[in-house]
Write a protein that holds these residues in place. Structure first.
Motif, PDB file in Angstrom:
ATOM      1  N   GLU A   3       1.386  -5.320   6.291  1.00 54.61           N
ATOM      2  CA  GLU A   3       0.286  -4.476   6.766  1.00 54.61           C
ATOM      3  C   GLU A   3       0.768  -3.059   7.058  1.00 54.61           C
ATOM      4  N   LEU A  15       1.126  -1.329   3.773  1.00 54.46           N
ATOM      5  CA  LEU A  15      -0.200  -0.990   3.245  1.00 54.46           C
ATOM      6  C   LEU A  15      -0.758   0.254   3.928  1.00 54.46           C
ATOM      7  N   GLU A  21       0.692   3.273   2.603  1.00 51.35           N
ATOM      8  CA  GLU A  21       0.453   3.367   1.159  1.00 51.35           C
ATOM      9  C   GLU A  21       1.715   3.103   0.346  1.00 51.35           C
ATOM     10  N   TYR A  37       2.692   0.435  -1.517  1.00 52.83           N
ATOM     11  CA  TYR A  37       2.139  -0.793  -2.083  1.00 52.83           C
ATOM     12  C   TYR A  37       3.212  -1.689  -2.701  1.00 52.83           C
ATOM     13  N   ALA A  91       4.892  -3.559   0.135  1.00 51.58           N
ATOM     14  CA  ALA A  91       3.978  -4.580   0.662  1.00 51.58           C
ATOM     15  C   ALA A  91       3.929  -5.772  -0.284  1.00 51.58           C
ATOM     16  N   THR A  92       3.822  -5.497  -1.575  1.00 50.51           N
ATOM     17  CA  THR A  92       3.764  -6.564  -2.573  1.00 50.51           C
ATOM     18  C   THR A  92       5.036  -7.401  -2.557  1.00 50.51           C
ATOM     19  N   GLU A 111      -5.198  -6.961  -1.708  1.00 50.55           N
ATOM     20  CA  GLU A 111      -5.494  -5.613  -1.224  1.00 50.55           C
ATOM     21  C   GLU A 111      -4.441  -4.616  -1.701  1.00 50.55           C
ATOM     22  N   ALA A 112      -3.168  -5.006  -1.627  1.00 49.42           N
ATOM     23  CA  ALA A 112      -2.091  -4.124  -2.082  1.00 49.42           C
ATOM     24  C   ALA A 112      -2.187  -3.878  -3.585  1.00 49.42           C
ATOM     25  N   SER A 129      -5.149  -1.588  -4.330  1.00 49.18           N
ATOM     26  CA  SER A 129      -4.845  -0.211  -3.940  1.00 49.18           C
ATOM     27  C   SER A 129      -3.881   0.454  -4.918  1.00 49.18           C
TER      28      SER A 129
END
Length: 100
Positions: free
Chosen positions: A36, A39, A42, A44, A47-48, A70-71, A74
Motif C-alpha cells: 500500500e 502504491l 506510485e 507500482y 508494490a507488484t 490495483e497496482a 495503475s
C-alpha cells in the motif's frame, strides 16, 4: 505504528517503521502495508513485487489479489489486472471491489 502513518498519508514514515520490523515477524499484514505504501508513492513495480512474494506464500490472500490488480491497473497493465481480479473472484465471487 506503520498503519497509522499510512492512514495519515505519510508512506515514507510507514516504510521506515516496516523496515524496522524483524524479518521473522514480517507477516502478511506487514507485506500488505508495504505494498500500500508503494502504491501511494506510485512505485507500482515495487508494490507488484511485494504482493507476488506474498501470493507465492499464500495464494488465497484476497486483499493481496485486489491490491495487485490495483497496482497493475495503475501501471496500465490492464490484462494482468483483469486476471488478478479473476483470481480474487475465484476466492470470493461476491466481492464488490473485484467486480469494479
Amino acid at each position: 505504528m506503520a498503519a497509522l502513518y499510512l492512514d495519515y498519508e505519510y508512506p515514507y514514515r510507514a516504510l521506515y517503521w516496516l523496515g524496522r520490523i524483524a524479518a521473522e515477524s514480517y507477516d502478511t499484514r506487514c507485506r500488505l502495508l508495504e505494498a500500500e505504501c508503494h502504491l501511494t508513492l506510485e512505485e507500482y513495480d515495487k508494490a507488484t513485487e511485494s504482493l507476488k512474494q506474498l501470493l507465492d506464500h499464500n495464494p488465497y490472500e484476497l486483499q493481496a489479489w485486489l491490491l495487485l490488480a490495483e497496482a497493475q491497473y495503475s501501471a496500465t497493465q490492464y490484462q494482468q489486472a483483469v486476471e488478478s481480479c479473476d483470481f480474487a473472484l475465484a476466492i470470493d465471487p461476491d466481492n464488490e471491489q473485484a467486480w469494479k
